[in-house]
Scaffold this active site. Sequence first.
Site, PDB file in Angstrom:
ATOM      1  CE1 TYR B  41       0.253  -1.921   4.336  1.00 47.44           C
ATOM      2  CE2 TYR B  41       0.868   0.325   4.414  1.00 47.44           C
ATOM      3  CZ  TYR B  41       0.847  -0.903   4.828  1.00 47.44           C
ATOM      4  OH  TYR B  41       1.466  -1.238   6.103  1.00 47.44           O
ATOM      5  N   GLY B  44       1.309   3.577  -3.477  1.00 49.92           N
ATOM      6  CA  GLY B  44       0.585   4.457  -4.027  1.00 49.92           C
ATOM      7  C   GLY B  44       0.405   5.513  -2.935  1.00 49.92           C
ATOM      8  CG  HIS B  45      -1.494   6.305   1.707  1.00 47.41           C
ATOM      9  ND1 HIS B  45      -1.170   6.601   2.603  1.00 47.41           N
ATOM     10  CD2 HIS B  45      -2.723   6.873   1.160  1.00 47.41           C
ATOM     11  CE1 HIS B  45      -2.082   7.329   3.241  1.00 47.41           C
ATOM     12  NE2 HIS B  45      -3.005   7.590   2.420  1.00 47.41           N
ATOM     13  CG  PHE B  46       0.290   9.866  -0.623  1.00 52.35           C
ATOM     14  CD1 PHE B  46      -0.946   9.937  -1.591  1.00 52.35           C
ATOM     15  CD2 PHE B  46       0.229   9.955   0.524  1.00 52.35           C
ATOM     16  CE1 PHE B  46      -1.986  10.255  -1.002  1.00 52.35           C
ATOM     17  CE2 PHE B  46      -1.110  10.251   1.055  1.00 52.35           C
ATOM     18  CZ  PHE B  46      -2.116  10.391   0.465  1.00 52.35           C
ATOM     19  CG  LEU B  51       1.788   9.161   4.781  1.00 55.04           C
ATOM     20  CD1 LEU B  51       0.357   8.901   5.094  1.00 55.04           C
ATOM     21  CD2 LEU B  51       2.299  10.474   5.038  1.00 55.04           C
TER      22      LEU B  51
END
Lengths: 85, 136
Positions: B41, B44-46, B51
């Site tokens: 995750y 893409g975050h970010f 984070l």
Amino acid sequence: MDDLNLRVKEMIIQRLKLEGMTPDQIDGTAPLFGEGLGLDSIDALELVLGIEQVFGVKIEDEAAGLKAFRSVDALTEFIREHQQA
Amino acid sequence: MPDARAHLPHRYPFLLVDRVLEREPGIRVVAEKLVSASEPYLQGHFPDRPLVPGVLMLEMLAQAGGFLEAEPLMGRAIFLAGVQDARFKAPAFPGDRLRLEVTFDAAFAGLMRVNGRVSCEGRELCAAKLLVKVMG
């Protein structure tokens, strides 16, 4: 509507955040769960905690809950009985 | 202490508890999650500022809460039924060793409420009450 009955309704409105509802809009004879007020199992836990905090009465298990949560009037009587005990 | 993979049905990439540090079934659990740079995750975050999403900290607490159950949850269903008073105070970053503390608060008719807290090096990142239902 006696004083305890009113306080039970006020506790339900406050604990379950039934915003915009007033005690006189709650039918004391209607079931709390499913039909009637339409509460669910999460509300049941919230009510059990509220009843203990506000009225000092414990609802020990599901069997007691079944009896106490039949209606607001039944809950009022349950609290009255157990406060005296 | 129980092995996370032996107790929880979750698997990669969604097993979010690495190990259990302290445990009193029905009362209290302290578990740990090391946030690795390779967590899917974080891609893409970010992209430029990885984070941990706040909702995943809630999921970490829910999984840690699974260890309040004495018996393994394999083959049983555990549902998150509600989240109350969630606060996200600071973000978690790759490399952080997260401490997941879950304590029993109340239960009625199969529904349990727990207090959860995620911290890192003594700093609180997230706090919430979780409602959990265990079936079977």
